[in-house]
Design an enzyme around this catalytic site. Structure first.
Site, PDB file in Angstrom:
ATOM      1  N   ASP A  99       0.805  -1.214   0.000  1.00 54.42           N
ATOM      2  CA  ASP A  99       0.000   0.000   0.000  1.00 54.42           C
ATOM      3  C   ASP A  99       0.844   1.273   0.000  1.00 54.42           C
ATOM      4  O   ASP A  99       2.017   1.273   0.357  1.00 54.42           O
ATOM      5  CB  ASP A  99      -0.956   0.014   1.195  1.00 54.42           C
ATOM      6  CG  ASP A  99      -0.228  -0.096   2.534  1.00 54.42           C
ATOM      7  OD1 ASP A  99       0.739  -0.881   2.633  1.00 54.42           O
ATOM      8  OD2 ASP A  99      -0.621   0.598   3.492  1.00 54.42           O
ATOM      9  N   GLU A 129      -0.577  -1.958   5.205  1.00 51.94           N
ATOM     10  CA  GLU A 129       0.332  -1.866   6.358  1.00 51.94           C
ATOM     11  C   GLU A 129       0.226  -0.506   7.025  1.00 51.94           C
ATOM     12  O   GLU A 129       0.280  -0.400   8.246  1.00 51.94           O
ATOM     13  CB  GLU A 129       1.780  -2.123   5.920  1.00 51.94           C
ATOM     14  CG  GLU A 129       2.780  -2.168   7.075  1.00 51.94           C
ATOM     15  CD  GLU A 129       3.207  -0.811   7.591  1.00 51.94           C
ATOM     16  OE1 GLU A 129       3.367  -0.660   8.816  1.00 51.94           O
ATOM     17  OE2 GLU A 129       3.382   0.126   6.788  1.00 51.94           O
TER      18      GLU A 129
END
Length: 411
Positions: free
Chosen positions: A99, A157
């Site tokens: 991400d 994350e």
């Protein structure tokens, strides 16, 4: 092999040259052009947590082309892939986060983000490229290891956290994972170094929000009020005593108040105030002590003033704690790659947090930092900065460390 710009065309030659300071095998160095292309493609198309649809599709397509067993849609946008060696054996997992962050990129580079307000400002595009390169290399060299390697391409994350949902989806089973490793490209360390240590490596992440309710009134008549600003100021100061007077001075902990909002005018005593912030520590045993004392401080100060508090205290990530044997696995293989004892930073720690911690609570593992800063090329901006970027030479170094660890652990 087409590279994204001409400055990268010399990288694979530099990595494999006899005078190179790092010991990169020629077949790994030859992947550098692809690693750069993959990383830059991902950098141009960043996506926020649990929205990594383009990213996961790209990852799954590559893995499928290389003959790995691929599972998509894990914890919404996660990808799991398995590559098997020639003979049965243990299972080593390699985790990479995918991400990006809600940051507007300020870099003027050909591969800058094409998604407004979203940027890979923490190196996750590099993590994904390194894991892809490792998967490709292993798919072409199955004779080098027994057992299997399971790749965990994790969403979210940066928040709200994708590791725990992946665990709940069963990624550590079928086959059972015996150990797990992962890396973070780290601009706090120069290129050619590795930060790895046994035990606590990254801190627990806890957050709090606190609304204080006093009694407002005229600034010239404080005796008629319960001043929430004075109340909040006392709480901010008192919270610092948790670390200063309750935590062993040989242990590390931080209590940070990041927000303090109150008041509307110079002659009005505020009736309410809002505080928020974060708590960090390495030692898991501090969890109960700090949260308990935190609540006691807030409630005690409020009681002394006749005020009330609404406290929301949440644990986000536990500490990242590395297993001794797996930390040794990383250390001895990284030493071979950086080719100098000075390249290993043994006591590297940060109060930053990582949800890799959840994986490490389940199976033995190690998370480490791969130095990626190069000040000479102005590639040293800190993580989460709108001009963050890193020296892509680190990509092949990451693949080299991972593949050596696979051969070592699964030999």
């Amino acid at each position: 092999m087409t590279l994204a710009d001409s400055t990268q065309s010399q990288l694979s030659q530099r990595l494999s040259s006899p005078g190179s300071s790092s010991q990169i095998r020629p077949e790994v160095a030859a992947l550098q052009g692809d690693l750069v292309n993959w990383r830059r493609h991902l950098h141009q198309h960043p996506e926020l947590g649990f929205r990594e649809e383009l990213t996961s599709a790209f990852v799954a397509r590559k893995l499928t082309e290389w003959g790995l067993e691929v599972q998509t849609g894990v914890a919404k946008t996660g990808v799991v892939a398995l590559v098997r060696g020639e003979r049965p054996g243990r299972t080593l997992a390699i985790r990479a986060d995918m991400d990006a962050l809600p940051i507007q990129e300020e870099n003027e580079v050909p591969y800058r983000s094409q998604h407004d307000g979203v940027m890979h400002a923490c190196g996750h595009d590099g993590h994904t490229a390194i894991a892809l390169g490792t998967a490709y290399y292993l798919s072409q060299n199955r004779h080098l290891f027994n057992g299997q390697v399971k790749f965990l391409f994790q969403p979210a994350e940066e928040g709200p956290g994708g590791a725990q949902p992946m665990i709940e989806a069963g990624v550590l089973r079928n086959p059972e994972v015996d150990a797990i490793i992962g890396l973070h490209l780290w601009n706090n360390l120069p290129l050619g170094t590795v930060g790895v240590r046994t035990g606590p490596f990254m801190a627990a992440v806890e957050v709090f929000e606190c609304t204080l309710s006093g009694k407002g009134g005229h600034g010239a008549m404080p005796h008629q009020t319960i001043d929430s600003i004075v109340l909040g100021a006392q709480i901010v100061n008192a919270l610092q005593t948790i670390v200063a007077r309750n935590v062993d001075p040989l242990e590390a902990a931080v209590v940070t108040v990041g927000e303090f909002h109150a008041g509307t005018a110079h002659n009005v005593i505020a009736g309410s105030a809002y505080l928020s912030g974060t708590v960090r520590y390495f030692k898991p045993e501090l969890a109960e002590l700090i949260s308990h004392r935190f609540r006691e401080v807030v409630e005690g100060v409020c009681a002394s003033q006749g005020a009330r508090a609404k406290l929301d205290y949440r644990r986000i990530y536990p500490p990242v704690v590395n297993h001794p044997e797996i930390a040794d696995l990383i250390r001895r293989n990284a030493t071979a790659v950086v080719d100098t004892p000075a390249g290993i930073v043994p006591e590297c720690q940060t109060m930053g947090g990582e949800d890799m911690a959840f994986f490490l609570q389940e199976v033995p593992g190690c998370y480490f930092f791969l130095g990626s800063a190069n000040e000479a090329r102005q590639l040293s901006y800190p993580h989460h900065h709108p001009r963050f970027d890193f020296d892509e030479t680190a990509l092949a170094m990451g693949v080299e460390i991972f593949t050596r660890c696979v051969s070592d652990f699964l030999s």
